[in-house]
Design an enzyme around this catalytic site. Structure first.
Site, short mmCIF file in Angstrom:
data_model
loop_
_atom_site.label_atom_id
_atom_site.label_comp_id
_atom_site.label_asym_id
_atom_site.label_seq_id
_atom_site.Cartn_x
_atom_site.Cartn_y
_atom_site.Cartn_z
N GLU A 20 0.65 7.92 -3.71
CA GLU A 20 1.51 7.49 -2.60
C GLU A 20 2.81 8.29 -2.55
O GLU A 20 3.28 8.66 -1.47
CB GLU A 20 1.81 5.99 -2.70
CG GLU A 20 0.61 5.11 -2.40
CD GLU A 20 0.12 5.29 -0.97
OE1 GLU A 20 -1.10 5.47 -0.78
OE2 GLU A 20 0.95 5.24 -0.04
N HIS A 28 0.85 -1.19 0.00
CA HIS A 28 0.00 0.00 0.00
C HIS A 28 0.89 1.24 0.00
O HIS A 28 0.67 2.16 -0.77
CB HIS A 28 -0.92 0.00 1.23
CG HIS A 28 -1.88 1.15 1.26
ND1 HIS A 28 -3.03 1.14 2.01
CD2 HIS A 28 -1.86 2.37 0.66
CE1 HIS A 28 -3.67 2.30 1.85
NE2 HIS A 28 -2.97 3.06 1.04
N HIS A 62 3.25 10.75 0.52
CA HIS A 62 4.19 10.21 1.51
C HIS A 62 5.66 10.33 1.10
O HIS A 62 6.51 10.69 1.92
CB HIS A 62 3.86 8.74 1.79
CG HIS A 62 2.45 8.52 2.24
ND1 HIS A 62 2.02 8.84 3.51
CD2 HIS A 62 1.38 7.98 1.60
CE1 HIS A 62 0.73 8.53 3.63
NE2 HIS A 62 0.32 8.02 2.48
#
Length: 279
Positions: A145, A93, A149
């Site tokens: 992502e 993930h 992040h």
């Protein structure tokens, strides 16, 4: 009787000025409080909002390496894309720089996120098997992502390619499938497992005790069982070695809850998602 003529215009003007001053002061105080609230939200986020961060690329203490089991994520949902035929393992993930048990920085870019799939073209074949999305395109998922992040850990992973290649390496080194299989825990629609057995298998393999396990409840044969959705392993921000996670009490969507020790946990095979095979 004398009648005095009083010019009240200066008084009214003064009262207006005082009123405007009072309103302006109130606005300044409110604006300051609002600014302080926004600043706090920028530094300490609850994983539910999208707030652009600037200059906070090192405001974290460790990483969450987050992996998902796609069949469990998709079971009972109509918005999932078909899981690719060659994907039969836990998938990535994300790799999330994290402040504490419920807070982390996100979107640490100044104006726009400079993501490009071309920068990771050498990794795409592997990403297509190990870092897939079941609800959007893989490319959109990777961009999300990285921008959310990956931009927040440029102190140790300074490029887009480095962020993805390191995450792939960590995923392979901390292999959930191998850890579970070594203790006889394999996907099954007929057999559930005790959470403690899953925890023991993962802890023995990764040599840490505190790992976060997230499940959702479904009805099965007239009773409640758990489908394990994700496993979050905490990593040292410098060495990337596994470490114990702090307790996590909140900050996830309602569909996610900490797995229970008292209810059987299922890891469904992909075949259960076929219309001809019920669970």
């Amino acid at each position: 009787v004398r009648h005095y003529s009083v010019n009240i215009f200066p008084i009214i003007t003064a009262m207006k000025f005082l009123l405007l001053l009072l309103v302006a002061n109130t606005c300044v105080v409110h604006g300051r409080d609002h600014a302080e609230t926004n600043t706090q939200k920028r530094i300490i986020d609850d994983r539910n909002s999208s707030i652009t961060l600037e200059g906070l690329e090192t405001s974290y203490n460790y990483f969450d390496l987050v992996r998902s089991w796609p069949p469990n994520v998709c079971y009972g949902r109509i918005d999932c894309r078909p899981i690719p035929s060659d994907v039969n393992s836990w998938t990535i993930h994300g790799l999330w720089p994290t402040i504490d048990a419920t807070h982390y920085p996100q979107d640490c870019y100044k104006t726009t996120c400079s993501y490009s799939t071309k920068k990771i073209s050498n990794l795409v074949p592997k990403l297509k098997k190990e870092w897939i999305s079941v609800v959007t395109t893989d490319e959109a998922f990777w961009e999300h992502e990285y921008c959310k992040h990956g931009t927040c850990c440029t102190d140790v992973l300074p490029s887009q390619n480095r962020y993805f290649s390191k995450t792939l390496d960590l995923h392979g080194n901390l292999n959930i499938d191998d850890a579970l299989k070594s203790d006889g825990i394999v996907p099954s629609a007929k057999k559930g497992y005790k959470l403690n057995d899953i925890k023991s298998a993962i802890s023995d393999a990764f040599r840490v005790t505190k790992i976060n396990y997230w499940c959702r409840s479904v009805t099965y044969r007239g009773g409640k069982v758990q489908l394990i959705l994700e496993i979050w392993v905490c990593l040292n921000r410098s060495s990337f070695s596994a470490q114990d996670c702090p307790s996590r009490l909140s900050g996830l969507p309602e569909a996610y809850t900490a797995c229970s020790d008292t209810v059987d946990v299922y890891i469904l095979p992909k075949s259960v998602l076929d219309a001809n095979e019920g669970f």
